[in-house]
Design a protein around this motif. Structure first.
Motif, PDB file in Angstrom:
ATOM      1  N   MET A   1       0.848  -1.203   0.000  1.00 42.17           N
ATOM      2  CA  MET A   1       0.000   0.000   0.000  1.00 42.17           C
ATOM      3  C   MET A   1       0.876   1.242   0.000  1.00 42.17           C
ATOM      4  O   MET A   1       1.875   1.312   0.702  1.00 42.17           O
ATOM      5  N   ALA A   2       0.516   2.225  -0.811  1.00 46.77           N
ATOM      6  CA  ALA A   2       1.305   3.452  -0.909  1.00 46.77           C
ATOM      7  C   ALA A   2       1.263   4.203   0.411  1.00 46.77           C
ATOM      8  O   ALA A   2       0.279   4.153   1.152  1.00 46.77           O
ATOM      9  N   SER A   3       2.347   4.888   0.677  1.00 51.78           N
ATOM     10  CA  SER A   3       2.410   5.682   1.901  1.00 51.78           C
ATOM     11  C   SER A   3       1.458   6.864   1.799  1.00 51.78           C
ATOM     12  O   SER A   3       1.176   7.361   0.703  1.00 51.78           O
ATOM     13  N   PRO A   4       0.947   7.361   2.944  1.00 50.84           N
ATOM     14  CA  PRO A   4       0.024   8.498   2.897  1.00 50.84           C
ATOM     15  C   PRO A   4       0.743   9.782   2.497  1.00 50.84           C
ATOM     16  O   PRO A   4       1.953   9.923   2.674  1.00 50.84           O
ATOM     17  N   VAL A   5      -0.019  10.703   1.961  1.00 52.19           N
ATOM     18  CA  VAL A   5       0.475  12.038   1.651  1.00 52.19           C
ATOM     19  C   VAL A   5       0.083  12.955   2.799  1.00 52.19           C
ATOM     20  O   VAL A   5      -1.091  13.001   3.190  1.00 52.19           O
ATOM     21  N   LEU A   6       1.045  13.672   3.351  1.00 50.04           N
ATOM     22  CA  LEU A   6       0.759  14.663   4.380  1.00 50.04           C
ATOM     23  C   LEU A   6       0.412  15.980   3.700  1.00 50.04           C
ATOM     24  O   LEU A   6       1.183  16.482   2.880  1.00 50.04           O
ATOM     25  N   VAL A   7      -0.755  16.532   4.020  1.00 51.89           N
ATOM     26  CA  VAL A   7      -1.186  17.822   3.494  1.00 51.89           C
ATOM     27  C   VAL A   7      -1.329  18.788   4.658  1.00 51.89           C
ATOM     28  O   VAL A   7      -2.221  18.620   5.510  1.00 51.89           O
ATOM     29  N   THR A   8      -0.453  19.776   4.734  1.00 50.84           N
ATOM     30  CA  THR A   8      -0.608  20.794   5.765  1.00 50.84           C
ATOM     31  C   THR A   8      -1.550  21.883   5.252  1.00 50.84           C
ATOM     32  O   THR A   8      -1.638  22.132   4.057  1.00 50.84           O
ATOM     33  N   GLY A   9      -2.261  22.510   6.190  1.00 47.87           N
ATOM     34  CA  GLY A   9      -3.272  23.482   5.790  1.00 47.87           C
ATOM     35  C   GLY A   9      -4.510  22.804   5.232  1.00 47.87           C
ATOM     36  O   GLY A   9      -5.193  23.355   4.364  1.00 47.87           O
ATOM     37  N   ALA A  10      -4.845  21.619   5.735  1.00 45.50           N
ATOM     38  CA  ALA A  10      -5.954  20.835   5.177  1.00 45.50           C
ATOM     39  C   ALA A  10      -7.313  21.475   5.419  1.00 45.50           C
ATOM     40  O   ALA A  10      -8.285  21.143   4.733  1.00 45.50           O
ATOM     41  N   ALA A  11      -7.417  22.382   6.401  1.00 40.50           N
ATOM     42  CA  ALA A  11      -8.663  23.110   6.616  1.00 40.50           C
ATOM     43  C   ALA A  11      -8.698  24.407   5.823  1.00 40.50           C
ATOM     44  O   ALA A  11      -9.699  25.130   5.858  1.00 40.50           O
ATOM     45  N   GLY A  12      -7.616  24.701   5.121  1.00 38.31           N
ATOM     46  CA  GLY A  12      -7.541  25.903   4.310  1.00 38.31           C
ATOM     47  C   GLY A  12      -8.124  25.684   2.929  1.00 38.31           C
ATOM     48  O   GLY A  12      -8.499  24.573   2.547  1.00 38.31           O
ATOM     49  N   PHE A  13      -8.188  26.750   2.177  1.00 37.82           N
ATOM     50  CA  PHE A  13      -8.812  26.737   0.850  1.00 37.82           C
ATOM     51  C   PHE A  13      -8.135  25.742  -0.094  1.00 37.82           C
ATOM     52  O   PHE A  13      -8.757  24.790  -0.589  1.00 37.82           O
ATOM     53  N   ILE A  14      -6.831  25.929  -0.327  1.00 35.95           N
ATOM     54  CA  ILE A  14      -6.136  25.086  -1.295  1.00 35.95           C
ATOM     55  C   ILE A  14      -5.893  23.692  -0.716  1.00 35.95           C
ATOM     56  O   ILE A  14      -6.007  22.685  -1.423  1.00 35.95           O
TER      57      ILE A  14
ATOM     58  N   LEU B   1       4.829  12.946  13.556  1.00 38.75           N
ATOM     59  CA  LEU B   1       3.727  12.620  12.660  1.00 38.75           C
ATOM     60  C   LEU B   1       4.253  12.038  11.342  1.00 38.75           C
ATOM     61  O   LEU B   1       3.720  11.045  10.834  1.00 38.75           O
ATOM     62  N   VAL B   2       5.295  12.652  10.801  1.00 38.34           N
ATOM     63  CA  VAL B   2       5.885  12.161   9.558  1.00 38.34           C
ATOM     64  C   VAL B   2       6.511  10.785   9.770  1.00 38.34           C
ATOM     65  O   VAL B   2       6.299   9.849   8.984  1.00 38.34           O
ATOM     66  N   ARG B   3       7.243  10.646  10.864  1.00 38.80           N
ATOM     67  CA  ARG B   3       7.917   9.369  11.146  1.00 38.80           C
ATOM     68  C   ARG B   3       6.914   8.254  11.419  1.00 38.80           C
ATOM     69  O   ARG B   3       6.952   7.189  10.787  1.00 38.80           O
ATOM     70  N   ASP B   4       6.008   8.489  12.351  1.00 36.17           N
ATOM     71  CA  ASP B   4       5.084   7.436  12.770  1.00 36.17           C
ATOM     72  C   ASP B   4       4.030   7.134  11.701  1.00 36.17           C
ATOM     73  O   ASP B   4       3.497   6.022  11.654  1.00 36.17           O
ATOM     74  N   GLY B   5       3.740   8.120  10.857  1.00 32.40           N
ATOM     75  CA  GLY B   5       2.745   7.909   9.805  1.00 32.40           C
ATOM     76  C   GLY B   5       3.312   7.299   8.551  1.00 32.40           C
ATOM     77  O   GLY B   5       2.559   7.018   7.608  1.00 32.40           O
ATOM     78  N   GLY B   6       4.632   7.092   8.516  1.00 34.83           N
ATOM     79  CA  GLY B   6       5.245   6.539   7.312  1.00 34.83           C
ATOM     80  C   GLY B   6       5.136   7.452   6.113  1.00 34.83           C
ATOM     81  O   GLY B   6       5.056   7.000   4.959  1.00 34.83           O
ATOM     82  N   VAL B   7       5.164   8.757   6.352  1.00 36.02           N
ATOM     83  CA  VAL B   7       4.983   9.749   5.286  1.00 36.02           C
ATOM     84  C   VAL B   7       6.242   9.839   4.426  1.00 36.02           C
ATOM     85  O   VAL B   7       7.345   9.980   4.950  1.00 36.02           O
ATOM     86  N   ARG B   8       6.052   9.798   3.116  1.00 41.23           N
ATOM     87  CA  ARG B   8       7.167   9.952   2.181  1.00 41.23           C
ATOM     88  C   ARG B   8       6.970  11.126   1.229  1.00 41.23           C
ATOM     89  O   ARG B   8       7.909  11.529   0.550  1.00 41.23           O
ATOM     90  N   ARG B   9       5.740  11.635   1.176  1.00 42.89           N
ATOM     91  CA  ARG B   9       5.434  12.791   0.331  1.00 42.89           C
ATOM     92  C   ARG B   9       4.651  13.815   1.153  1.00 42.89           C
ATOM     93  O   ARG B   9       3.749  13.436   1.906  1.00 42.89           O
ATOM     94  N   ILE B  10       5.003  15.068   0.981  1.00 41.48           N
ATOM     95  CA  ILE B  10       4.334  16.148   1.710  1.00 41.48           C
ATOM     96  C   ILE B  10       3.923  17.229   0.728  1.00 41.48           C
ATOM     97  O   ILE B  10       4.710  17.634  -0.135  1.00 41.48           O
ATOM     98  N   VAL B  11       2.685  17.699   0.883  1.00 47.23           N
ATOM     99  CA  VAL B  11       2.227  18.908   0.204  1.00 47.23           C
ATOM    100  C   VAL B  11       2.007  19.947   1.297  1.00 47.23           C
ATOM    101  O   VAL B  11       1.022  19.881   2.041  1.00 47.23           O
ATOM    102  N   HIS B  12       2.952  20.858   1.408  1.00 45.58           N
ATOM    103  CA  HIS B  12       2.971  21.821   2.518  1.00 45.58           C
ATOM    104  C   HIS B  12       2.321  23.126   2.070  1.00 45.58           C
ATOM    105  O   HIS B  12       2.940  23.942   1.381  1.00 45.58           O
ATOM    106  N   LEU B  13       1.064  23.316   2.489  1.00 50.16           N
ATOM    107  CA  LEU B  13       0.283  24.481   2.068  1.00 50.16           C
ATOM    108  C   LEU B  13      -0.074  25.398   3.230  1.00 50.16           C
ATOM    109  O   LEU B  13      -0.607  26.491   3.011  1.00 50.16           O
ATOM    110  N   ALA B  14       0.188  24.981   4.463  1.00 46.71           N
ATOM    111  CA  ALA B  14      -0.139  25.811   5.623  1.00 46.71           C
ATOM    112  C   ALA B  14       0.795  27.006   5.692  1.00 46.71           C
ATOM    113  O   ALA B  14       2.004  26.885   5.487  1.00 46.71           O
TER     114      ALA B  14
END
Length: 336
Positions: free
Chosen positions: A1-14, A73-86
């Motif tokens: 299963m692919a690793s999750p994508v971390l999206v910061t600013g997820a409550a924001g517009f973009i 969060l990145v370590r424990d979530g196994g995150v390998r991709r981040i979209v940093h919008l916050a």
């Protein structure tokens, strides 16, 4: 299963729109947002509520400047991709609230850089920059190019965004993980930000209040519809630079529109006329923005699809639906 994508600013517009699109294509998403009160938190909570029935989405109410929490969060979530919008948005707000930009934009970006460099098998950090980094320059025929120097920011907001680009360039060279910085040009559409002109104008026009038109109405902006922006974000995310690569890409419509033309289009979209109060240019504002998107197009095939009239019609329809209850008693002059 692919690793999750971390999206910061997820409550924001973009961030909200990007997270939904990622889920649509079968990705799992970890969303992060502090849900502050820069603008109406109820709108942010309403955006978050749209994820309630979406499997694959997990939300964490965190301050991105909390470096320890972000690293965990990145370590424990196994995150390998981040979209940093916050980020702390807003040019004018930075005049009176400078330290909000120090924490969210500078310390927050650094926390994501540190989390990325320590993550296992990290693949790609895509982060939000801004057209504001170009400063107040003349609008040529080809638009603002990423190759032009960006050394004269006219607001603290712009300065922090340029600083983030420089920090990312340094980290890419030092630690070898790929990064892409995206310079957004005036994003608009449904679920947008109430501090943006098209949104605040709509609120005032629907109430019958006058609107304040800064720069005597002579400004122009490269208004870019939210769906087109997300196309560009995901296209950049999927096209990973080589090891240690760091690139800057514009995302815009590449068709700047004068402020008065935008207002006329908005009046048609909502069916009401505006009473206008003309004001001088505000500190930190720029006269015009115009994106040269040739690099993003060459990389991803990016091509904006939604022109301003259609986009504002979609926004007006969403606005009426979202704020229906509060609009029932509103009476304003009809557009002739």
């Amino acid at each position: 299963m692919a690793s999750p994508v971390l999206v910061t600013g997820a409550a924001g517009f973009i961030g909200h729109a990007t997270a939904h699109r990622l889920l649509d294509r079968g990705e799992s998403v970890i969303g992060v947002d502090i849900v502050n009160d820069y603008y109406d938190p109820a709108l942010k909570e309403a955006r978050l509520a749209t994820f309630a029935d979406r499997p694959g989405f997990a939300f964490h109410r965190l301050d991105i400047a909390d470096a320890g929490a972000m690293a965990a969060l990145v370590r424990d979530g196994g995150v390998r991709r981040i979209v940093h919008l916050a980020a702390q948005a807003g040019v004018r707000y930075s005049i009176d609230n400078p330290f909000a930009y120090e924490r969210s934009n500078l310390a927050g970006h650094l926390a994501l850089l540190e989390a990325s460099r320590h993550a296992r098998d990290f693949e790609h950090l895509v982060y939000a920059s801004s057209s504001s980094v170009y400063g107040d320059r003349a609008m040529g025929e080809e638009g603002f190019s990423e190759d032009e120097p960006s050394v004269d920011p006219v607001s603290l907001y712009a300065a922090t965004k340029r600083a983030c680009e420089l920090m990312s360039q340094s980290y890419a060279g030092l630690y070898g993980f790929p990064q892409t910085g995206l310079r957004f040009f005036t994003v608009y559409g449904p679920w947008g930000r109430p501090d943006m002109a098209y949104f605040s104008f709509t609120q005032k026009i629907m109430r019958g209040d006058p609107i304040e038109v800064y720069g005597e109405g002579k400004m122009a902006r490269d208004f870019t519809y939210i769906d087109d922006i997300v196309d560009g974000i995901l296209g950049a995310l999927d096209n990973v630079p080589g090891k240690g690569g760091h690139r800057i890409l514009n995302i815009g419509d590449s068709h700047p529109v004068g402020l008065m033309d935008m207002i006329e289009t908005l009046e048609r979209a909502i069916g009401r006329s505006a009473t206008k109060i003309m004001r001088p240019m505000q500190p930190g504002d720029v006269t015009a923005t115009f994106a040269d998107v040739s690099k993003l197009h060459a990389l991803t095939g990016y091509r904006p699809k939604v022109m301003l009239e259609e986009g504002l019609n979609r926004f007006a329809a969403w606005y009426r639906g979202h704020y229906a209850a509060s609009m029932e008693a509103v009476q304003a002059p009809q557009l002739a």
